[in-house]
Design a protein around this motif. Structure first.
Motif, PDB file in Angstrom:
ATOM      1  N   VAL A 143       2.802  -1.437   7.070  1.00  0.00           N
ATOM      2  CA  VAL A 143       2.172  -2.730   6.865  1.00  0.00           C
ATOM      3  C   VAL A 143       1.878  -2.898   5.389  1.00  0.00           C
ATOM      4  O   VAL A 143       1.255  -2.037   4.779  1.00  0.00           O
ATOM      5  N   LYS A 144       2.321  -3.977   4.797  1.00  0.00           N
ATOM      6  CA  LYS A 144       1.935  -4.319   3.442  1.00  0.00           C
ATOM      7  C   LYS A 144       0.704  -5.217   3.529  1.00  0.00           C
ATOM      8  O   LYS A 144       0.781  -6.350   4.009  1.00  0.00           O
ATOM      9  N   ALA A 145      -0.436  -4.699   3.092  1.00  0.00           N
ATOM     10  CA  ALA A 145      -1.685  -5.439   3.223  1.00  0.00           C
ATOM     11  C   ALA A 145      -1.787  -6.495   2.122  1.00  0.00           C
ATOM     12  O   ALA A 145      -1.689  -6.183   0.947  1.00  0.00           O
ATOM     13  N   ASN A 146      -2.007  -7.721   2.512  1.00  0.00           N
ATOM     14  CA  ASN A 146      -2.157  -8.816   1.566  1.00  0.00           C
ATOM     15  C   ASN A 146      -3.239  -9.744   2.096  1.00  0.00           C
ATOM     16  O   ASN A 146      -3.016 -10.463   3.064  1.00  0.00           O
ATOM     17  N   PRO A 147      -4.436  -9.734   1.494  1.00  0.00           N
ATOM     18  CA  PRO A 147      -5.531 -10.537   2.026  1.00  0.00           C
ATOM     19  C   PRO A 147      -5.264 -12.034   1.980  1.00  0.00           C
ATOM     20  O   PRO A 147      -5.928 -12.793   2.652  1.00  0.00           O
ATOM     21  N   ASN A 148      -4.287 -12.455   1.178  1.00  0.00           N
ATOM     22  CA  ASN A 148      -3.983 -13.878   1.076  1.00  0.00           C
ATOM     23  C   ASN A 148      -2.999 -14.343   2.134  1.00  0.00           C
ATOM     24  O   ASN A 148      -2.671 -15.519   2.211  1.00  0.00           O
ATOM     25  N   ASN A 149      -2.495 -13.411   2.936  1.00  0.00           N
ATOM     26  CA  ASN A 149      -1.520 -13.754   3.969  1.00  0.00           C
ATOM     27  C   ASN A 149      -2.122 -13.440   5.329  1.00  0.00           C
ATOM     28  O   ASN A 149      -2.291 -12.283   5.682  1.00  0.00           O
ATOM     29  N   ASN A 150      -2.473 -14.449   6.074  1.00  0.00           N
ATOM     30  CA  ASN A 150      -3.127 -14.249   7.370  1.00  0.00           C
ATOM     31  C   ASN A 150      -2.223 -13.584   8.383  1.00  0.00           C
ATOM     32  O   ASN A 150      -2.695 -13.081   9.396  1.00  0.00           O
ATOM     33  N   GLY A 151      -0.920 -13.585   8.126  1.00  0.00           N
ATOM     34  CA  GLY A 151      -0.010 -12.974   9.075  1.00  0.00           C
ATOM     35  C   GLY A 151       0.067 -11.467   8.949  1.00  0.00           C
ATOM     36  O   GLY A 151       0.670 -10.801   9.795  1.00  0.00           O
ATOM     37  N   ASP A 152      -0.496 -10.890   7.884  1.00  0.00           N
ATOM     38  CA  ASP A 152      -0.451  -9.452   7.670  1.00  0.00           C
ATOM     39  C   ASP A 152      -1.734  -8.802   8.167  1.00  0.00           C
ATOM     40  O   ASP A 152      -2.792  -9.423   8.205  1.00  0.00           O
ATOM     41  N   THR A 153      -1.615  -7.537   8.532  1.00  0.00           N
ATOM     42  CA  THR A 153      -2.778  -6.773   8.963  1.00  0.00           C
ATOM     43  C   THR A 153      -3.494  -6.220   7.747  1.00  0.00           C
ATOM     44  O   THR A 153      -2.877  -5.621   6.875  1.00  0.00           O
ATOM     45  N   SER A 154      -4.798  -6.376   7.686  1.00  0.00           N
ATOM     46  CA  SER A 154      -5.552  -5.838   6.565  1.00  0.00           C
ATOM     47  C   SER A 154      -5.608  -4.319   6.670  1.00  0.00           C
ATOM     48  O   SER A 154      -5.418  -3.743   7.740  1.00  0.00           O
ATOM     49  N   ILE A 155      -5.888  -3.656   5.541  1.00  0.00           N
ATOM     50  CA  ILE A 155      -6.010  -2.196   5.541  1.00  0.00           C
ATOM     51  C   ILE A 155      -7.153  -1.773   6.446  1.00  0.00           C
ATOM     52  O   ILE A 155      -7.033  -0.820   7.222  1.00  0.00           O
ATOM     53  N   THR A 156      -8.262  -2.492   6.367  1.00  0.00           N
ATOM     54  CA  THR A 156      -9.439  -2.149   7.177  1.00  0.00           C
ATOM     55  C   THR A 156      -9.126  -2.235   8.661  1.00  0.00           C
ATOM     56  O   THR A 156      -9.458  -1.325   9.435  1.00  0.00           O
ATOM     57  N   ASP A 157      -8.471  -3.321   9.086  1.00  0.00           N
ATOM     58  CA  ASP A 157      -8.142  -3.481  10.501  1.00  0.00           C
ATOM     59  C   ASP A 157      -7.143  -2.429  10.954  1.00  0.00           C
ATOM     60  O   ASP A 157      -7.206  -1.944  12.092  1.00  0.00           O
TER      61      ASP A 157
ATOM     62  N   ASP B  91     -18.325  21.211   9.459  1.00  0.00           N
ATOM     63  CA  ASP B  91     -18.584  19.819   9.800  1.00  0.00           C
ATOM     64  C   ASP B  91     -18.938  19.058   8.525  1.00  0.00           C
ATOM     65  O   ASP B  91     -19.957  19.338   7.895  1.00  0.00           O
ATOM     66  N   CYS B  92     -18.072  18.119   8.126  1.00  0.00           N
ATOM     67  CA  CYS B  92     -18.303  17.344   6.910  1.00  0.00           C
ATOM     68  C   CYS B  92     -18.171  15.853   7.202  1.00  0.00           C
ATOM     69  O   CYS B  92     -17.572  15.448   8.198  1.00  0.00           O
ATOM     70  N   GLY B  93     -18.719  15.051   6.297  1.00  0.00           N
ATOM     71  CA  GLY B  93     -18.561  13.609   6.398  1.00  0.00           C
ATOM     72  C   GLY B  93     -17.348  13.151   5.609  1.00  0.00           C
ATOM     73  O   GLY B  93     -17.047  13.687   4.535  1.00  0.00           O
ATOM     74  N   TYR B  94     -16.649  12.157   6.142  1.00  0.00           N
ATOM     75  CA  TYR B  94     -15.473  11.608   5.474  1.00  0.00           C
ATOM     76  C   TYR B  94     -15.635  10.099   5.389  1.00  0.00           C
ATOM     77  O   TYR B  94     -16.054   9.451   6.349  1.00  0.00           O
ATOM     78  N   LEU B  95     -15.305   9.568   4.236  1.00  0.00           N
ATOM     79  CA  LEU B  95     -15.522   8.155   3.963  1.00  0.00           C
ATOM     80  C   LEU B  95     -14.226   7.510   3.500  1.00  0.00           C
ATOM     81  O   LEU B  95     -13.573   8.004   2.569  1.00  0.00           O
ATOM     82  N   PHE B  96     -13.837   6.412   4.159  1.00  0.00           N
ATOM     83  CA  PHE B  96     -12.679   5.617   3.765  1.00  0.00           C
ATOM     84  C   PHE B  96     -13.210   4.369   3.045  1.00  0.00           C
ATOM     85  O   PHE B  96     -13.968   3.596   3.622  1.00  0.00           O
ATOM     86  N   ARG B  97     -12.786   4.208   1.799  1.00  0.00           N
ATOM     87  CA  ARG B  97     -13.218   3.061   0.998  1.00  0.00           C
ATOM     88  C   ARG B  97     -12.015   2.173   0.741  1.00  0.00           C
ATOM     89  O   ARG B  97     -11.000   2.636   0.197  1.00  0.00           O
ATOM     90  N   ILE B  98     -12.118   0.909   1.123  1.00  0.00           N
ATOM     91  CA  ILE B  98     -10.985  -0.013   1.027  1.00  0.00           C
ATOM     92  C   ILE B  98     -11.342  -1.189   0.141  1.00  0.00           C
ATOM     93  O   ILE B  98     -12.383  -1.839   0.345  1.00  0.00           O
ATOM     94  N   GLN B  99     -10.493  -1.476  -0.831  1.00  0.00           N
ATOM     95  CA  GLN B  99     -10.587  -2.697  -1.620  1.00  0.00           C
ATOM     96  C   GLN B  99      -9.410  -3.588  -1.239  1.00  0.00           C
ATOM     97  O   GLN B  99      -8.291  -3.388  -1.712  1.00  0.00           O
ATOM     98  N   GLU B 100      -9.667  -4.514  -0.344  1.00  0.00           N
ATOM     99  CA  GLU B 100      -8.591  -5.357   0.180  1.00  0.00           C
ATOM    100  C   GLU B 100      -7.947  -6.202  -0.919  1.00  0.00           C
ATOM    101  O   GLU B 100      -6.730  -6.379  -0.931  1.00  0.00           O
ATOM    102  N   ASP B 101      -8.752  -6.722  -1.855  1.00  0.00           N
ATOM    103  CA  ASP B 101      -8.202  -7.599  -2.893  1.00  0.00           C
ATOM    104  C   ASP B 101      -7.205  -6.866  -3.773  1.00  0.00           C
ATOM    105  O   ASP B 101      -6.248  -7.470  -4.267  1.00  0.00           O
TER     106      ASP B 101
END
Length: 251
Positions: A68-82, A121-131
Motif C-alpha cells: 500500500v502506498k500511503a497518501n493522506p490526500n487520496n481517500n482511495g488509499d489505506t493510511s499507514i495507521t489503518d 517484556d518491553c514496550g513497543y511504540l509505532f509512530r506514524i506521520q501520515e503527512d
C-alpha cells in the motif's frame, strides 16, 4: 566492574554490533493487553490523548495484503495507521491507539503494545506521520538509567551508534529512558505484512540485546572507572575494521 563482568558486557556489545538479521517470527510472542498506559515507560505518545478502543476485529492470519502506498490526500488509499491497526487485528494483538494531540505540528499517530521475547517484556511504540509517510518503531527498555550512570550510558550509546548500520539507540536525559529506534519511508518502500514483520523483528532483537547491555551497566557500582578501558576496546575493534589504508599489501 570486575574483569569477568567487563568481558561479559563487551561480548554483548559485540553481539549488538554484529547483529545483521532479526530473530525469527517464533521469537515474537503475542503481547498482553496494555490497559494502564499511565504506568508504562512509553512517553513518546501523550497519555492525555484520546484512546481508540475499537480492537475487536479478526481475519485469516494467512491473508497477505499487497503493498500500500500511503497518501493522506487520496481517500482511495489505506493510511499507514489503518494498515497497522488491521495488521494487529489480524494477529489478534492488543494495542492502544493515540490520536495526534492538538499542539503536535507533525500530527503523529501512535500505536503502543507490549511484547515478550526470551522472557523479556518491553514496550513497543509505532509512530506514524501520515503527512510525510514516515513510520518509526521504538523498543523501550523497561527500566531507567540512574543519574549516576547516565554519563557512562551516553558514552556507550554514542560509540555503539557510530558503527550501527540500521537504526540507533537513544536516551532521554531527563529521566534515563533508553530505546532503540528503526524507521522507514513508506512513500518510497510502501508497506505490507512482510515489511512490518521485518521492521518489528529487528527492533525486538536489538531491544533485547540493549536490555542485556544496559542491565549490566546499571549493576556496576562505579562505571566511570572502567569506561576508558571499555571504550578503548570498542575503538580498537573499529580500527581493526578500517580499510582503504596505504599499505604494501593488497587489501
Amino acid at each position: 566492574m570486575s574483569h569477568n563482568n567487563k568481558r561479559s558486557l563487551w561480548q554483548k556489545i559485540k553481539q549488538l554490533l554484529n547483529k545483521s538479521a532479526p530473530d525469527s517470527t517464533d521469537a515474537i510472542k503475542t503481547p498482553q493487553a496494555d490497559h494502564d498506559m499511565n504506568n508504562s515507560n512509553i512517553k513518546s505518545a501523550d497519555t492525555d490523548t484520546t484512546v481508540d478502543t475499537d480492537e475487536n476485529s479478526s481475519q485469516d492470519d494467512n491473508t497477505k495484503t499487497s503493498i500500500v502506498k500511503a497518501n493522506p490526500n487520496n481517500n482511495g488509499d489505506t493510511s499507514i495507521t489503518d494498515y497497522l491497526k488491521q495488521y494487529f487485528h489480524d494477529k489478534q494483538w492488543h494495542y492502544t491507539y493515540y490520536r495526534p494531540i492538538t499542539n503536535d505540528s507533525q500530527r503523529s499517530h501512535h500505536l503502543s503494545l507490549r511484547m515478550r521475547n526470551k522472557k523479556l517484556d518491553c514496550g513497543y511504540l509505532f509512530r506514524i506521520q501520515e503527512d510525510n509517510s514516515l513510520l518509526a518503531v521504538y523498543g523501550i527498555l523497561p527500566f531507567l538509567i540512574p543519574e549516576s550512570h547516565q554519563s557512562a550510558a551516553m558514552l556507550l550509546i554514542t560509540q555503539i551508534n557510530y558503527d550501527m548500520l540500521i537504526g540507533n539507540l537513544e536516551m532521554d536525559v531527563n529521566d534515563g529512558e533508553i530505546r532503540y529506534k528503526n524507521a522507514i519511508d513508506v512513500e518510497a518502500f510502501g508497506i505490507d505484512d512482510d515489511i512490518i514483520e521485518h521492521l518489528l523483528q529487528s527492533v525486538v532483537a536489538m531491544t533485547t540485546v540493549a536490555y542485556e547491555i544496559f542491565s549490566d551497566l546499571i549493576k556496576t557500582q562505579d562505571p566511570a572507572q572502567d569506561m576508558p578501558t571499555l571504550l578503548g576496546e570498542l575503538r580498537q575493534r573499529f580500527d581493526d575494521r578500517t580499510f582503504f589504508l596505504p599499505t604494501q599489501l593488497v587489501q
